[in-house]
Design an enzyme around this catalytic site. Sequence first.
Site, PDB file in Angstrom:
ATOM      1  N   HIS A 162       0.881  -1.145   0.138  1.00 44.48           N
ATOM      2  CA  HIS A 162      -0.040   0.019  -0.002  1.00 44.48           C
ATOM      3  C   HIS A 162       0.997   1.237  -0.037  1.00 44.48           C
ATOM      4  O   HIS A 162       0.454   2.350  -0.543  1.00 44.48           O
ATOM      5  CB  HIS A 162      -0.936   0.088   1.351  1.00 44.48           C
ATOM      6  CG  HIS A 162      -1.834   1.277   1.281  1.00 44.48           C
ATOM      7  ND1 HIS A 162      -3.014   1.534   0.593  1.00 44.48           N
ATOM      8  CD2 HIS A 162      -1.565   2.247   2.265  1.00 44.48           C
ATOM      9  CE1 HIS A 162      -3.299   2.778   1.162  1.00 44.48           C
ATOM     10  NE2 HIS A 162      -2.597   3.172   2.021  1.00 44.48           N
ATOM     11  N   ASP A 163       2.073   1.135   0.359  1.00 46.68           N
ATOM     12  CA  ASP A 163       3.048   2.183   0.791  1.00 46.68           C
ATOM     13  C   ASP A 163       4.170   2.101   0.283  1.00 46.68           C
ATOM     14  O   ASP A 163       5.200   2.222   1.012  1.00 46.68           O
ATOM     15  CB  ASP A 163       2.996   3.007   2.233  1.00 46.68           C
ATOM     16  CG  ASP A 163       3.468   4.403   2.174  1.00 46.68           C
ATOM     17  OD1 ASP A 163       3.671   5.094   1.231  1.00 46.68           O
ATOM     18  OD2 ASP A 163       3.746   4.729   3.545  1.00 46.68           O
ATOM     19  N   LEU A 164       4.413   1.758  -1.000  1.00 46.23           N
ATOM     20  CA  LEU A 164       5.890   1.306  -1.504  1.00 46.23           C
ATOM     21  C   LEU A 164       6.533   2.749  -1.762  1.00 46.23           C
ATOM     22  O   LEU A 164       6.463   3.179  -2.764  1.00 46.23           O
ATOM     23  CB  LEU A 164       5.802   0.341  -2.751  1.00 46.23           C
ATOM     24  CG  LEU A 164       6.946   0.065  -3.336  1.00 46.23           C
ATOM     25  CD1 LEU A 164       7.937  -0.890  -2.369  1.00 46.23           C
ATOM     26  CD2 LEU A 164       6.536  -0.851  -4.644  1.00 46.23           C
TER      27      LEU A 164
END
Length: 245
Positions: A171-173
């Site tokens: 989700h938060d690469l």
Amino acid sequence: MIDLVPTRHGRNIVLYNLQACEEMGISPPAPDWLFTTYWTQRTHSVPGSGRGDAVMIDQPAPMVLRTYCRGGLIRHFSQRRFMFTTLESSRPFRELQLLHFMREAGLPVPMGLAGRVSRFGLAYEASILMEQIPHCQEVHQRLLGAPLDNQVWQNIGHVIRRMHDKQVYHHDLNIHNILIDQHDKLWLIDFDKCGLKKGSDWKPGNLDRLQRSLLKEQSRAQQHYYFNDDNWQALTAGYLQPIAS
């Protein structure tokens, strides 16, 4: 899926990954270990970086405790509380399951040891206790001080490709959630709100998110930031490399 062992202590439910605890060589953590205040009163822990309460723990084993916090505008109204539906849908339960899946698939992620769900009526607060990867720093921190060889950039792309081939959506690469150790081995972290996702349409967008984070850090760096187009091309080349079966 792994059977997480839940133990109730008043309003707190502690979820244990007993397999990971055994592999780490520690007993199932005491409920107090899942609270930031327990560790901040001790000298063998230091605050970590990132949003929310994260503590780096040295003893009795190298671990990281992270308290789940909200992002965005809603954090101004309720920073640490979430709506409770089921234990299986809680953030620590999902993240512990995903970390176990990824470890079993051979992906470079920390072991999830335990999670806490504290009930407050229809809401809950939560935390997760994980293995601490030794001698690591964010790739972002490395880029502030020195360039990376393009082979390392290729390896970053290859690790992300391996994650995507297992249908894991991060989700938060961003460049803060990729660690590099003293031997230039890469690790992926922070799998809150992540999960398995079907198809492939989302994968290019996941890579774009990483590129945006690099460009953002490059634009805000007060000193030189060692990232350029050639580096991104090397990362992309590594991503496109066939994965050995």
